[in-house]
Design a protein around this motif. Structure first.
Motif, mmCIF file in Angstrom:
data_model
loop_
_atom_site.group_PDB
_atom_site.id
_atom_site.type_symbol
_atom_site.label_atom_id
_atom_site.label_comp_id
_atom_site.label_asym_id
_atom_site.label_seq_id
_atom_site.Cartn_x
_atom_site.Cartn_y
_atom_site.Cartn_z
ATOM 1 N N GLU A 1 -111.787 -39.150 27.685
ATOM 2 C CA GLU A 1 -110.541 -39.440 26.972
ATOM 3 C C GLU A 1 -110.429 -38.633 25.683
ATOM 4 O O GLU A 1 -109.366 -38.090 25.355
ATOM 5 C CB GLU A 1 -110.451 -40.935 26.656
ATOM 6 C CG GLU A 1 -110.347 -41.842 27.870
ATOM 7 C CD GLU A 1 -111.719 -42.289 28.355
ATOM 8 O OE1 GLU A 1 -112.717 -41.667 27.922
ATOM 9 O OE2 GLU A 1 -111.799 -43.235 29.163
ATOM 10 N N LEU A 2 -111.543 -38.538 24.936
ATOM 11 C CA LEU A 2 -111.533 -37.790 23.678
ATOM 12 C C LEU A 2 -111.334 -36.303 23.919
ATOM 13 O O LEU A 2 -110.628 -35.618 23.174
ATOM 14 C CB LEU A 2 -112.838 -38.033 22.911
ATOM 15 C CG LEU A 2 -112.959 -37.355 21.542
ATOM 16 C CD1 LEU A 2 -111.830 -37.794 20.617
ATOM 17 C CD2 LEU A 2 -114.312 -37.664 20.910
ATOM 18 N N PHE A 3 -111.943 -35.785 25.017
ATOM 19 C CA PHE A 3 -111.782 -34.362 25.348
ATOM 20 C C PHE A 3 -110.318 -34.031 25.638
ATOM 21 O O PHE A 3 -109.770 -33.045 25.123
ATOM 22 C CB PHE A 3 -112.658 -34.020 26.562
ATOM 23 C CG PHE A 3 -112.447 -32.634 27.069
ATOM 24 C CD1 PHE A 3 -113.010 -31.542 26.420
ATOM 25 C CD2 PHE A 3 -111.665 -32.404 28.206
ATOM 26 C CE1 PHE A 3 -112.809 -30.253 26.891
ATOM 27 C CE2 PHE A 3 -111.466 -31.115 28.678
ATOM 28 C CZ PHE A 3 -112.033 -30.035 28.014
ATOM 29 N N GLY B 1 -95.803 -36.290 31.680
ATOM 30 C CA GLY B 1 -95.749 -37.293 32.735
ATOM 31 C C GLY B 1 -96.410 -36.831 34.020
ATOM 32 O O GLY B 1 -97.181 -37.571 34.643
ATOM 33 N N ARG B 2 -96.139 -35.588 34.459
ATOM 34 C CA ARG B 2 -96.741 -35.081 35.698
ATOM 35 C C ARG B 2 -98.253 -34.923 35.549
ATOM 36 O O ARG B 2 -99.007 -35.230 36.486
ATOM 37 C CB ARG B 2 -96.098 -33.750 36.066
ATOM 38 C CG ARG B 2 -96.566 -33.193 37.417
ATOM 39 C CD ARG B 2 -95.826 -31.906 37.724
ATOM 40 N NE ARG B 2 -94.402 -32.179 37.952
ATOM 41 C CZ ARG B 2 -93.906 -32.501 39.146
ATOM 42 N NH1 ARG B 2 -94.701 -32.610 40.205
ATOM 43 N NH2 ARG B 2 -92.620 -32.715 39.293
ATOM 44 N N ASP B 3 -98.699 -34.447 34.362
ATOM 45 C CA ASP B 3 -100.137 -34.295 34.146
ATOM 46 C C ASP B 3 -100.836 -35.649 34.170
ATOM 47 O O ASP B 3 -101.953 -35.777 34.686
ATOM 48 C CB ASP B 3 -100.405 -33.626 32.795
ATOM 49 C CG ASP B 3 -99.883 -32.199 32.764
ATOM 50 O OD1 ASP B 3 -99.679 -31.611 33.841
ATOM 51 O OD2 ASP B 3 -99.670 -31.674 31.648
ATOM 52 N N ILE B 4 -100.174 -36.673 33.613
ATOM 53 C CA ILE B 4 -100.749 -38.023 33.637
ATOM 54 C C ILE B 4 -100.865 -38.506 35.077
ATOM 55 O O ILE B 4 -101.880 -39.112 35.475
ATOM 56 C CB ILE B 4 -99.884 -38.984 32.796
ATOM 57 C CG1 ILE B 4 -99.952 -38.604 31.315
ATOM 58 C CG2 ILE B 4 -100.336 -40.428 32.985
ATOM 59 C CD1 ILE B 4 -98.973 -39.369 30.434
ATOM 60 N N ALA C 1 -108.401 -41.288 37.437
ATOM 61 C CA ALA C 1 -108.403 -41.817 36.065
ATOM 62 C C ALA C 1 -107.738 -43.191 36.054
ATOM 63 O O ALA C 1 -106.689 -43.397 36.663
ATOM 64 C CB ALA C 1 -107.654 -40.868 35.141
ATOM 65 N N ARG C 2 -108.353 -44.132 35.346
ATOM 66 C CA ARG C 2 -107.805 -45.477 35.262
ATOM 67 C C ARG C 2 -106.698 -45.537 34.214
ATOM 68 O O ARG C 2 -106.613 -44.706 33.319
ATOM 69 C CB ARG C 2 -108.909 -46.467 34.898
ATOM 70 C CG ARG C 2 -110.001 -46.564 35.958
ATOM 71 C CD ARG C 2 -111.044 -47.591 35.561
ATOM 72 N NE ARG C 2 -112.067 -47.727 36.588
ATOM 73 C CZ ARG C 2 -113.110 -48.558 36.493
ATOM 74 N NH1 ARG C 2 -113.242 -49.311 35.397
ATOM 75 N NH2 ARG C 2 -113.995 -48.619 37.476
#
Length: 417
Positions: free
Chosen positions: A4-6, A310-313, A321-322
């Protein structure tokens, strides 16, 4: 480094395609830094002014005053001995207080007369420390001159001396209400004039004192006002902890009992320091608004980023990824903005405050303020609050965008909706 930090660092530092969002992020960091730096400098100046004022007030006032409901303290030497045995009391000296008229070549002016023992006054007051500029040496010489050579000596504030156009060595006429030797019989009061020689002047920076206070020897004050040898107006007390003066004053009251009562320096200056605290609170409120605006800009930055990414998420969710990990990415990003802004603001604010304290490159008009330069005092409690507040605000600003990001439907985003 966590996943997440990366990702948060990549979003914050490598965003060439989103120049507008990068600009808002820069504004957010700058807003936090500006608010933190300004808070540190303003708090340092407010604390410095308050501390300087306290020193000047304590320079011309005792920490605790012992007074009597019968108007005078009888057999004051015995009272002084009893006071020296009270825990927390470091010194006690008698004084005589009255209002007199001071006459010089340029006219007449009312003044507050304080009869003191020059050799023991320094045990209770710190007038030399409170004196501004080069007045400390003149104050010491003036104290030595209170005994007088021929004529008794008098020391007055420099504003009062300026009004009377009096110079050291000039004669001044003091008129007080003589009580016929009783010190109590109000029916026998009559004016009495005595001649004094101006031994010197003092300057505290406090206009009320510099324009209205005069010091003479205790014995001379008793003669002028008709006090018997064993009576004075009160006792000035110095304590080992000025911020514990109220507690020590209560001990003194219990030790002496009626008819004696005490007043401490905090009671006598309550309104003044309450005003300073109110000004500091008001200034803090105004400057916190700057940090809140920066926090709102963080919300704007992250909301726009959620819309753009949005697409990357959705891809990250599709790869496993949770949702809480997606939320933490945006929390970390907003927190990084807050941390970077706070660190920069802290470094700039502390540096400016220390430079201002060391070099005093800002000069104030002489005679207008209590000091000719801006006093600065950095308090670690204030610095801690200033350091933590932006971090809390920035963290709270990330919660809504992080929640929106974690609630996205990856299937819809991947289909282009």
């Amino acid at each position: 480094m966590t996943f997440e930090l990366f990702v948060a660092l990549r979003n914050l530092l490598s965003r060439r395609k989103h120049a507008f969002i990068s600009f808002i992020s820069f504004i957010s960091v700058a807003g936090v830094a500006l608010g933190v730096a300004t808070l540190i400098v303003v708090f340092g100046i407010m604390n410095g002014l308050s501390d300087d004022l306290k020193k000047r007030i304590l320079g011309v006032n005792a920490h605790v005053l012992v007074l009597s409901m019968s108007q005078t303290v009888n057999d004051y030497e015995d009272v002084v001995n009893r006071l020296n045995g009270v825990e927390g009391v470091t010194a006690a000296v008698p004084f005589i207080y009255s209002e007199v008229m001071v006459s010089g070549l340029a006219g007449v002016k009312g003044a507050v007369l304080r009869g003191v023992e020059p050799e023991s006054l320094a045990e209770v007051l710190a007038l030399e420390e409170a004196a501004a500029g080069g007045a400390a040496a003149r104050t010491r010489e003036a104290f030595d001159g209170l005994k007088g050579n021929g004529l008794p000596g008098v020391m007055i504030g420099w504003e009062l001396a300026k009004t009377l156009q009096a110079e050291p060595g000039d004669r001044l006429y003091l008129m007080g209400q003589w009580s016929g030797g009783t010190g109590l019989d109000t029916g026998s009061f009559a004016p009495r004039v005595r001649i004094f020689e101006l031994a010197g002047t003092f300057r505290t920076g406090l206009y009320d004192y510099d324009s209205s206070v005069a010091y003479i020897g205790l014995e001379q004050a008793a003669r002028l006002l008709g006090y018997p040898p064993d009576r004075v107006t009160g006792i000035e007390v110095r304590v080992d902890d000025v911020y514990n003066a109220d507690v020590i004053a209560q001990r003194v009251s219990r030790e002496l009992g009626p008819p004696y009562y005490t007043r401490n320096w905090m009671e006598l200056n309550t309104d003044l320091f309450a005003t300073l605290k109110l000004e500091k609170a008001g200034m803090m409120l105004v400057l916190i608004v700057i940090i809140l605006l920066a926090a709102f800009s963080i919300v704007t930055t992250l909301v726009l980023l959620v819309m753009e990414k949005g697409r990357d998420i959705a891809v990250l969710m599709a790869l496993g990824a949770r949702r809480n990990s997606i939320g933490r990415i945006f929390v970390y990003q907003g927190a990084l903005i807050g941390v970077i802004g706070t660190v920069i603001g802290f470094a700039v604010g502390v540096s400016l405050a220390l430079l201002l304290k060391r070099y005093q490159f800002v000069q104030l008009p002489e005679g207008v303020y209590t000091s000719d330069t801006i006093p600065v005092l950095l308090d670690w409690l204030d610095l801690t609050i200033v350091g933590l507040a932006p971090l809390v605000f920035c963290f709270l600003a990330t919660l809504y965008p992080a929640r929106k990001a974690s609630a996205l439907d990856p299937s819809e985003r991947l289909r282009g909706r």
